[in-house]
Design a protein around this motif. Structure first.
Motif, PDB file in Angstrom:
ATOM      1  N   UNK A 403       0.813  -1.213   0.000  1.00  0.00           N
ATOM      2  CA  UNK A 403       0.000   0.000   0.000  1.00  0.00           C
ATOM      3  C   UNK A 403       0.842   1.255   0.000  1.00  0.00           C
ATOM      4  N   UNK A 404       1.986   1.192   0.663  1.00  0.00           N
ATOM      5  CA  UNK A 404       2.844   2.363   0.772  1.00  0.00           C
ATOM      6  C   UNK A 404       3.651   2.605  -0.504  1.00  0.00           C
ATOM      7  N   UNK A 405       4.135   1.530  -1.132  1.00  0.00           N
ATOM      8  CA  UNK A 405       5.141   1.735  -2.162  1.00  0.00           C
ATOM      9  C   UNK A 405       4.851   1.171  -3.548  1.00  0.00           C
ATOM     10  N   UNK A 406       3.999   0.186  -3.663  1.00  0.00           N
ATOM     11  CA  UNK A 406       3.875  -0.468  -4.967  1.00  0.00           C
ATOM     12  C   UNK A 406       3.432   0.515  -6.047  1.00  0.00           C
ATOM     13  N   UNK A 407       2.376   1.258  -5.781  1.00  0.00           N
ATOM     14  CA  UNK A 407       1.904   2.235  -6.768  1.00  0.00           C
ATOM     15  C   UNK A 407       2.927   3.346  -6.961  1.00  0.00           C
ATOM     16  N   UNK A 408       3.538   3.816  -5.861  1.00  0.00           N
ATOM     17  CA  UNK A 408       4.536   4.883  -5.950  1.00  0.00           C
ATOM     18  C   UNK A 408       5.702   4.446  -6.825  1.00  0.00           C
ATOM     19  N   UNK A 409       6.203   3.231  -6.637  1.00  0.00           N
ATOM     20  CA  UNK A 409       7.318   2.753  -7.442  1.00  0.00           C
ATOM     21  C   UNK A 409       6.940   2.691  -8.919  1.00  0.00           C
ATOM     22  N   UNK A 410       5.765   2.167  -9.209  1.00  0.00           N
ATOM     23  CA  UNK A 410       5.369   2.013 -10.606  1.00  0.00           C
ATOM     24  C   UNK A 410       5.126   3.365 -11.268  1.00  0.00           C
ATOM     25  N   UNK A 411       4.519   4.288 -10.536  1.00  0.00           N
ATOM     26  CA  UNK A 411       4.274   5.614 -11.099  1.00  0.00           C
ATOM     27  C   UNK A 411       5.566   6.415 -11.245  1.00  0.00           C
ATOM     28  N   UNK A 412       6.565   6.109 -10.415  1.00  0.00           N
ATOM     29  CA  UNK A 412       7.816   6.869 -10.446  1.00  0.00           C
ATOM     30  C   UNK A 412       8.835   6.286 -11.412  1.00  0.00           C
ATOM     31  N   UNK A 413       8.478   5.222 -12.116  1.00  0.00           N
ATOM     32  CA  UNK A 413       9.390   4.656 -13.098  1.00  0.00           C
ATOM     33  C   UNK A 413      10.470   3.771 -12.528  1.00  0.00           C
ATOM     34  N   UNK A 414      10.250   3.181 -11.345  1.00  0.00           N
ATOM     35  CA  UNK A 414      11.234   2.247 -10.776  1.00  0.00           C
ATOM     36  C   UNK A 414      11.298   1.005 -11.662  1.00  0.00           C
ATOM     37  N   UNK A 415      12.500   0.594 -11.993  1.00  0.00           N
ATOM     38  CA  UNK A 415      12.689  -0.558 -12.880  1.00  0.00           C
ATOM     39  C   UNK A 415      12.906  -1.859 -12.124  1.00  0.00           C
ATOM     40  N   UNK A 416      13.619  -1.781 -10.991  1.00  0.00           N
ATOM     41  CA  UNK A 416      14.015  -2.999 -10.285  1.00  0.00           C
ATOM     42  C   UNK A 416      13.923  -2.763  -8.784  1.00  0.00           C
ATOM     43  N   UNK A 417      13.267  -3.687  -8.073  1.00  0.00           N
ATOM     44  CA  UNK A 417      13.202  -3.662  -6.611  1.00  0.00           C
ATOM     45  C   UNK A 417      13.903  -4.907  -6.097  1.00  0.00           C
ATOM     46  N   UNK A 418      14.914  -4.719  -5.252  1.00  0.00           N
ATOM     47  CA  UNK A 418      15.729  -5.813  -4.721  1.00  0.00           C
ATOM     48  C   UNK A 418      15.453  -5.987  -3.238  1.00  0.00           C
ATOM     49  N   UNK A 419      15.201  -7.221  -2.807  1.00  0.00           N
ATOM     50  CA  UNK A 419      14.874  -7.495  -1.403  1.00  0.00           C
ATOM     51  C   UNK A 419      15.507  -8.794  -0.952  1.00  0.00           C
ATOM     52  N   UNK A 420      15.480  -9.013   0.358  1.00  0.00           N
ATOM     53  CA  UNK A 420      15.915 -10.270   0.957  1.00  0.00           C
ATOM     54  C   UNK A 420      14.831 -10.754   1.904  1.00  0.00           C
ATOM     55  N   UNK A 421      15.205 -11.028   3.158  1.00  0.00           N
ATOM     56  CA  UNK A 421      14.301 -11.384   4.248  1.00  0.00           C
ATOM     57  C   UNK A 421      13.754 -12.802   4.094  1.00  0.00           C
ATOM     58  N   UNK A 422      13.064 -13.115   3.011  1.00  0.00           N
ATOM     59  CA  UNK A 422      12.676 -14.498   2.734  1.00  0.00           C
ATOM     60  C   UNK A 422      13.893 -15.220   2.176  1.00  0.00           C
ATOM     61  N   UNK A 423      14.233 -16.366   2.783  1.00  0.00           N
ATOM     62  CA  UNK A 423      15.471 -17.050   2.442  1.00  0.00           C
ATOM     63  C   UNK A 423      15.252 -17.982   1.250  1.00  0.00           C
ATOM     64  N   UNK A 424      15.264 -17.398   0.095  1.00  0.00           N
ATOM     65  CA  UNK A 424      15.095 -18.112  -1.156  1.00  0.00           C
ATOM     66  C   UNK A 424      15.130 -17.100  -2.285  1.00  0.00           C
ATOM     67  N   UNK A 425      15.006 -17.584  -3.514  1.00  0.00           N
ATOM     68  CA  UNK A 425      14.959 -16.690  -4.678  1.00  0.00           C
ATOM     69  C   UNK A 425      13.530 -16.609  -5.186  1.00  0.00           C
ATOM     70  N   UNK A 426      13.107 -15.423  -5.563  1.00  0.00           N
ATOM     71  CA  UNK A 426      11.759 -15.222  -6.085  1.00  0.00           C
ATOM     72  C   UNK A 426      11.778 -14.038  -7.036  1.00  0.00           C
ATOM     73  N   UNK A 427      10.808 -13.987  -7.946  1.00  0.00           N
ATOM     74  CA  UNK A 427      10.798 -12.904  -8.923  1.00  0.00           C
ATOM     75  C   UNK A 427       9.388 -12.645  -9.438  1.00  0.00           C
TER      76      UNK A 427
END
Length: 576
Positions: A403-427
């Protein structure tokens, strides 16, 4: 005869309406304080999530309570004004005292919670940690939360006992003389030097006063805005944060695999971006020492930039993290034609350091909005945040961060979001709409910590295969709309990301060092009961683990006008 009210009776009568006024103020104040603490933007985000079903009734209850007691106080004051006194029933007196006590406990709990949670911006813990680290090269220095140009500046720090003659660094170009630069004021165990007025794209060598004649070297970034190709290494969750046991991890093995990969392709990464959870908890000095020992050889020759994870905040609210690293808890920097924004969700009003109840605070959220607005013209925008917004792993999609960031990132032209926390690979890939830019979200909590193997056996939202995508024979492992629409590929393994930017093309490649099922087979363990075990070099060679395996390459392209480009995902076969 008319009743005469004495001053003593008058005082007793006035006390109750004053108490009711206090309760009315506290009730309304609880709602107002929450809005102020969270910030109006985040408060609206929370109302729009499923947590709004709890927040809205709670806020209405407090406001109704406030209005009720305000009305009682007004009625009592009218009675006093007319007859000079007011009698309150015993039941109302008891109810007033009980509600006041509950509100006092609520305020006390909120105050303690606010003081105890989140990360701190304090400079260094006391006592200073007895950890040997460095030299550690980073971008900076910082003006507020913004790094100076990496083509013309750098920060180098290390730890060593204080000495009378002071600490310094000798630096110069590969062919030129070296000049002496003293450490920044502050002293103590940690020593830091700011390098400015450097030349872009130039190789520099340096020596640290506490390390004798040993020489290190680094290359500055190309000129700001340059379209020269570059790549960077990315990994998250390098410290073993599994409950119980020691803090052993496969970070060194993943680092060695990455080193072999870059040596094989004869291309070095410009810098490393860590995605958080380098240690089990912030006060674990043994884990910090292990991290610096394993990351040190790499981070003395090219910059290593850090993302704050929840485990760095455990025990000391992030004090040691802030002590070691030269950048703020959230910040941004540029490299070539790319802009990087690094965030953390541990200073919000609903901060729990874990799970779904996390958010960035008011000031950080506003900084992120301003920073993204200023950099909309950049060819590439990359965001790093430890907790994933989208994930099929243990914590799943984070509703508040979405709710805080998904729309903001997409509207702002963010190309790539990198995260960890969950111990595995996902995309996940979210296509652009109306000619806008698409966004790739990657979870890479694969840097060495214990993998989340139990997600194979849980009843809800479980994975049905170690390696899976939307074309898997077993079908989608989660049926939520976000996964059905946007998920690309996921697996349980240890590995790293190689991100290459070349003009109008960005290629994000995940390389596997060791898959989870293969790990169980090599170590002779079962999925339900296993522990982290060192893998000897001869076993690595025998099991052909010496070279990392490319698993997926995600390729994004951009038109010159910044509009939608092609998206493709390579290495389509999900086999291990």
């Amino acid at each position: 005869m008319p009743t005469t009210t004495t001053p003593k009776d008058m005082t007793a009568s006035i006390g109750w309406p004053l108490l009711h006024c206090i309760i009315a103020s506290l009730s309304a104040g609880a709602v107002l304080a929450s809005i102020i603490a969270a910030g109006w933007e985040l408060f609206l985000v929370l109302l729009a999530t499923s947590y709004g079903s709890v927040m809205i009734p709670a806020a209405l209850l407090l406001l109704t309570l406030g209005l009720w007691f305000a009305g009682m106080a007004a009625s009592e004051l009218r009675g006093i004004a007319r007859s000079g006194g007011y009698r309150l029933s015993t039941a109302k007196k008891a109810g007033t005292v009980m509600i006041l006590a509950c509100l006092a406990v609520l305020y006390a709990w909120a105050a303690v919670k606010g003081l105890a949670m989140g990360c701190t911006d304090s400079a260094d813990p006391s006592p200073a940690p007895a950890v040997s680290a460095g030299p550690f090269l980073q971008f900076g220095p910082f003006a507020g939360h913004r790094a100076e140009s990496p083509s013309r500046s750098a920060v180098i720090w290390w730890t060593a006992p204080p000495r009378d003659e002071g600490h310094f660094l000798m630096v110069g170009t590969a062919a030129g003389p070296m000049r002496r630069i003293p450490e920044m004021p502050g002293g103590g165990q940690r020593h830091q030097v700011h390098l400015r007025d450097l030349a872009p794209g130039t190789r520099y060598r340096y020596r640290v006063s506490d390390l004798g004649d040993r020489t290190f070297a680094f290359v500055t970034a190309p000129e700001d805005g340059s379209t020269a190709p570059f790549r960077f290494l990315c990994m998250g969750d390098t410290g073993n944060t599994k409950k119980g046991g020691d803090s052993f991890s496969y970070h060194s093995d993943v680092c060695a695999a990455a080193e072999r990969y870059y040596r094989r392709i004869t291309r070095a990464p410009a810098f490393t971006l860590y995605l958080g959870d380098q240690v089990k908890q912030g006060t674990d000095e043994t884990a910090w020492q292990r991290f610096f020992r394993e990351a040190g050889p790499k981070c003395s020759g090219h910059p290593c930039m850090m993302t704050l994870g929840n485990h760095e905040c455990l025990g000391d609210r992030g004090e040691r993290y802030n002590y070691f690293f030269s950048h703020p808890a959230y910040y941004s920097f540029d490299y070539g034609n790319a802009h990087f924004l690094v965030l953390h969700p541990y200073d919000g009003i609903v901060d729990t350091l874990d799970g779904p109840l996390i958010s960035t605070g008011r000031e950080q959220y506003r900084f992120a909005r301003r920073d993204l607005a200023r950099n909309r013209g950049r060819r590439w925008i990359i965001v790093a945040i430890h907790n994933p917004i989208l994930s099929t792993g243990d914590y799943n999609h984070n509703e508040i961060l979405m709710g805080q960031y998904l729309r903001l990132f997409r509207q702002s032209g963010v190309d790539l979001v990198l995260s960890g926390h969950d111990h595995g690979f996902d995309s996940f890939y979210l296509p652009g709409s109306g000619g806008g830019r698409g966004m790739l979200a990657v979870v890479a909590g694969t840097g060495g910590s214990a993998l989340d193997g139990y997600i194979m056996s849980r009843e809800r939202k479980r994975w049905k295969a170690w390696y899976h995508d939307r074309n898997s024979k077993l079908g989608l492992y989660q049926g939520d709309p976000v996964t059905r629409k946007f998920h690309c590929y996921g697996e349980l393994s240890w590995g790293f990301l190689d991100v290459q930017i070349c003009g109008d093309t960005m290629t994000v490649t995940y390389l596997r060092w060791l898959g989870y099922d293969r790990f169980l087979e090599i170590t002779g363990q079962e999925s339900g009961r296993w522990k982290m075990l060192p893998i000897p070099e001869e076993v690595e060679r025998r099991e052909q683990l010496t070279d990392p395996v490319p698993v997926r390459s995600f390729v994004l392209t951009r038109r010159s006008d910044g509009g939608r480009g092609a998206f493709s995902a390579g290495y389509r076969s999900p086999s291990p």
